[in-house]
Design an enzyme around this catalytic site. Structure first.
Site, PDB file in Angstrom:
ATOM      1  N   ASN A 208      25.448  37.137  25.788  1.00 13.03           N
ATOM      2  CA  ASN A 208      24.570  36.461  26.362  1.00 13.03           C
ATOM      3  C   ASN A 208      25.015  35.682  27.499  1.00 13.03           C
ATOM      4  OD1 ASN A 208      24.337  33.641  24.708  1.00 13.03           O
ATOM      5  ND2 ASN A 208      24.328  35.761  23.348  1.00 13.03           N
ATOM      6  N   ASP A 276      20.706  39.507  18.703  1.00 13.95           N
ATOM      7  CA  ASP A 276      19.881  40.409  17.497  1.00 13.95           C
ATOM      8  C   ASP A 276      20.804  41.828  17.357  1.00 13.95           C
ATOM      9  OD1 ASP A 276      18.295  38.744  17.468  1.00 13.95           O
ATOM     10  OD2 ASP A 276      17.379  39.166  19.501  1.00 13.95           O
ATOM     11  N   LYS A 286      38.195  53.366  25.127  1.00 10.58           N
ATOM     12  CA  LYS A 286      37.762  53.105  26.135  1.00 10.58           C
ATOM     13  C   LYS A 286      36.625  53.560  26.635  1.00 10.58           C
ATOM     14  CE  LYS A 286      38.405  51.255  31.116  1.00 10.58           C
ATOM     15  NZ  LYS A 286      38.728  50.933  32.382  1.00 10.58           N
ATOM     16  N   ILE A 306      21.322  35.647  10.413  1.00  7.57           N
ATOM     17  CA  ILE A 306      21.904  34.339   9.783  1.00  7.57           C
ATOM     18  C   ILE A 306      20.882  33.534   9.042  1.00  7.57           C
ATOM     19  CG2 ILE A 306      24.169  33.111   9.728  1.00  7.57           C
ATOM     20  CD1 ILE A 306      24.751  34.907  12.434  1.00  7.57           C
ATOM     21  N   PHE A 323      17.174  26.993  15.767  1.00  9.80           N
ATOM     22  CA  PHE A 323      17.466  26.915  17.680  1.00  9.80           C
ATOM     23  C   PHE A 323      16.278  27.904  17.782  1.00  9.80           C
ATOM     24  CE2 PHE A 323      19.202  23.279  19.345  1.00  9.80           C
ATOM     25  CZ  PHE A 323      19.893  22.864  18.148  1.00  9.80           C
ATOM     26  N   LYS A 337       8.436  30.788  14.639  1.00 10.57           N
ATOM     27  CA  LYS A 337       9.800  31.103  14.314  1.00 10.57           C
ATOM     28  C   LYS A 337      10.171  30.490  13.275  1.00 10.57           C
ATOM     29  CE  LYS A 337      12.308  32.621  17.329  1.00 10.57           C
ATOM     30  NZ  LYS A 337      12.841  32.820  19.019  1.00 10.57           N
TER      31      LYS A 337
HETATM   32  O1  C5P Z   1      15.195  35.696  16.311  1.00  9.28           O
HETATM   33  P1  C5P Z   1      15.972  34.264  17.432  1.00  9.28           P
HETATM   34  O2  C5P Z   1      17.087  34.477  17.883  1.00  9.28           O
HETATM   35  O3  C5P Z   1      15.069  34.021  18.484  1.00  9.28           O
HETATM   36  O4  C5P Z   1      16.307  32.587  16.945  1.00  9.28           O
HETATM   37  C1  C5P Z   1      17.139  31.740  16.929  1.00  9.28           C
HETATM   38  C2  C5P Z   1      17.289  30.582  15.893  1.00  9.28           C
HETATM   39  O5  C5P Z   1      18.096  32.165  14.154  1.00  9.28           O
HETATM   40  C3  C5P Z   1      19.027  30.153  16.500  1.00  9.28           C
HETATM   41  O6  C5P Z   1      18.593  29.606  15.523  1.00  9.28           O
HETATM   42  C4  C5P Z   1      20.032  31.005  15.647  1.00  9.28           C
HETATM   43  O7  C5P Z   1      21.307  30.817  15.614  1.00  9.28           O
HETATM   44  C5  C5P Z   1      19.326  32.039  14.695  1.00  9.28           C
HETATM   45  N1  C5P Z   1      19.282  33.464  15.043  1.00  9.28           N
HETATM   46  C6  C5P Z   1      20.596  34.121  14.107  1.00  9.28           C
HETATM   47  N2  C5P Z   1      20.542  36.031  14.003  1.00  9.28           N
HETATM   48  C7  C5P Z   1      20.252  36.271  15.087  1.00  9.28           C
HETATM   49  C8  C5P Z   1      19.464  35.735  15.052  1.00  9.28           C
HETATM   50  C9  C5P Z   1      19.367  34.396  15.247  1.00  9.28           C
HETATM   51  O8  C5P Z   1      21.056  33.204  12.433  1.00  9.28           O
HETATM   52  N3  C5P Z   1      21.099  37.537  14.324  1.00  9.28           N
END
Ligand code: C5P
Length: 397
Positions: A208, A276, A286, A306, A323, A337
Site C-alpha cells: 500500500n 488486511d 516466480k 494486530i 489509526f 473501529k
Molecule cells: O482495520 P483497519 O486497517 O482500518 O484499522 C487500522 C488500524 O488497525 C491501524 O492502527 C492498523 O495498524 C491496525 N491494523 C492491524 N492489523 C491489521 C489491520 C490493521 O493492527 N491486520
C-alpha cells in the site's frame, strides 16, 4: 529538570547562534550548568564575551590553546559533561561529525566524547534538503546522535521551509529527555509503522502507499520525551529514527509476531498500514505466463488483526492507540473501529488522494476516544507526532 547536569554546549556558525544565548539562560534556569564552546564561525555571530557572561564560564575556542590544555585538556573537556549539545548544528558541523573529522576544537570534542550528543540543526532549507545533509544525518542517527528540530518556517535568508533551529525551550526539553528526565522516562512504548508487503511469489508483492512518515515521527517524538521505544516497521520509504530499537518486518504475520515479542509495553501506537489480506497460494517460484493468456488466480486469506489482538490480549498495554485511514465518513468509521478493535484511542485521518496526506508531509487528524472526537488542525506529521506524544505522556500520569 536539569539540576546539576553539566552540558557542553557547542555553538556553531549560523544566524541561529543568537538563540543559543537564550538556550544558555534556559538551561541554567532548569538547574543545568553550561560549558560553552564557540566555533570560529560561531564567533562571527555571537561574541565570546556574551556567551561567557551568560554561561558564567570560560568560553573554549581553540584546539591548540596551551593555557586551556594545562587547565583542562580537550579529552577531559569532552567527557566531563553529562551531555554534549550542538546548537546551532550547521551543515558543515554535521558533515564533519558524520565523517569523523577532528580539525578544530568542536569537531575534536565531538569525536573524543564518550557521552551522548544532541544536535539542533539549523541551516538554509536547500542545505537541509540536500542529499549530502540527508546522508550525513542518517549516518549520525545510526550512530545514536539525538536530534531536535529543525522547525519549519520563515528563515533569516528569506526562504520558507524546514531548517529553522528548534526553539530554545524545545531544545531544553530534548536535553531533559536525553538525560532520562522526560515525562516518559522509564516507559516502554511500542510503535508500528510503514506498510506491509504480502508476497505473490518471490519477486512480486501486494503493498500500500504508506510511507511510514507518521509512524517514524511518532517514534521520534516519544523517544524525545524519554520513552524507550521499540519501532516495528514494514518496508517504509522514510528512514527509522535514531535512538529507538528497530525491528524490521515485511509481512503482517511477521509484524504480528514482532509485536507480541516486544511486549510488555506501557503504550502501543499502531500506526502501520497493515495489509488486511495475504495471498495464501503465494508461489515459491516466480509465476510465469503459461501462454494461455489466463492470469494466475490469487487466493486471499485474512491477516491477523494486530491492533485487535493486542487490545484484547493478556499483556494489553495500559494505553493502546490505533489509526484509521479512511476515505469517507472518517469520524463515524473511526468511532466504530475504536469499539470493534478494543483500543483506547483512534487517530483518524482522511486519506482520499485529494488530501495529499498519504505519502505527504502533513496530516489532518481527529483523535477519537471514549470522550468523543477531537478535530486537530492540519499540521506537519512531526507536529501531529509531538502533540500525540504529549497527550500520551499526560494520559500515563
Ligand atoms: O482495520 P483497519 O486497517 O482500518 O484499522 C487500522 C488500524 O488497525 C491501524 O492502527 C492498523 O495498524 C491496525 N491494523 C492491524 N492489523 C491489521 C489491520 C490493521 O493492527 N491486520
Amino acid at each position: 529538570m536539569l539540576a546539576g547536569k553539566r552540558i557542553l554546549l557547542i555553538i556553531g556558525g549560523g544566524i541561529a547562534a543568537y538563540k543559543s544565548l537564550e538556550l544558555i539562560r534556559l538551561i541554567q534556569k532548569a538547574g543545568g550548568v553550561v560549558t560553552p564552546v564557540l566555533t570560529r564561525a560561531g564567533a562571527e555571530f555571537v561574541t565570546p564575551l556574551s556567551v561567557g557572561a551568560l554561561a558564567k564560564a570560560k568560553v573554549h575556542q581553540a584546539l591548540f590553546d596551551l593555557t586551556s590544555e594545562a587547565e583542562m585538556g580537550h579529552i577531559e573537556l569532552s567527557r566531563s559533561a553529562d551531555l554534549v549539545v550542538v546548537a546551532p548544528a550547521t551543515a558543515d558541523l554535521l558533515a564533519k561529525m558524520a565523517g569523523g573529522r577532528a580539525d578544530d576544537l568542536a569537531s575534536t570534542l565531538l569525536l573524543a566524547t564518550d557521552k551522548r550528543v544532541l544536535v539542533a540543526p539549523a541551516m538554509n532549507v536547500r542545505m537541509w534538503q540536500h542529499p549530502a545533509t540527508r546522508r550525513n544525518l542518517a549516518v549520525l542517527q545510526a550512530d545514536g546522535v539525538l536530534t531536535v528540530g529543525p522547525d519549519e518556517g520563515e528563515m533569516a535568508c528569506g526562504e520558507y521551509g524546514p531548517g529553522r533551529m528548534a526553539e530554545p525551550a524545545a531544545i531544553v526539553a530534548a536535553i531533559g529527555a536525553a538525560l532520562g528526565g522526560g515525562p516518559l522516562a522509564g516507559r516502554h512504548v511500542l510503535v508500528t509503522s510503514g506498510p506491509t508487503h504480502e508476497p505473490i511469489d518471490p519477486v512480486r508483492y501486494i503493498a500500500n502507499r504508506s510511507s511510514g512518515a507518521q509512524g517514524a515521527a511518532i517514534a521520534a517524538a516519544l523517544r524525545d520525551l524519554g520513552a524507550k521505544v521499540t519501532f516495528v516497521t514494514g518496508p517504509a520509504e522514510v528512514a527509522a529514527p535514531g535512538g529507538v530499537a528497530v525491528v524490521r518486518v515485511e509481512t503482517a504475520q511477521e509484524m504480528a509476531a514482532a509485536v507480541s515479542a516486544a511486549l510488555p509495553a506501557d503504550v502501543a501506537v499502531m500506526a502501520a498500514a497493515v495489509a488486511d489480506w495475504r495471498v495464501v497460494n503465494a508461489s515459491a517460484q516466480k509465476l510465469k505466463k503459461d501462454g494461455s493468456g489466463t492470469p494466475p488466480a490469487l487466493e486471499f486469506g485474512v491477516n491477523p488483526d494486530i491492533l485487535a489482538t493486542i487490545s484484547t490480549g493478556a499483556q494489553r498495554p495500559r494505553l493502546v492507540v490505533g489509526f484509521a485511514a479512511e476515505t469517507t465518513d472518517v469520524v463515524a468509521h473511526a468511532t466504530a473501529k475504536r469499539l470493534r478493535k478494543g483500543c483506547d484511542w483512534i487517530v483518524a485521518n482522511d486519506v482520499s488522494p485529494a488530501t495529499g496526506i498519504m505519502g505527504g508531509t502533513e496530516n489532518a487528524v481527529t483523535l477519537i476516544s471514549k470522550d468523543g472526537a477531537e478535530v486537530w488542525p492540519r499540521m506537519s506529521k512531526q507536529a501531529v507526532a509531538q502533540q500525540l506524544a504529549a497527550r500520551i505522556a499526560e494520559a500515563l500520569v
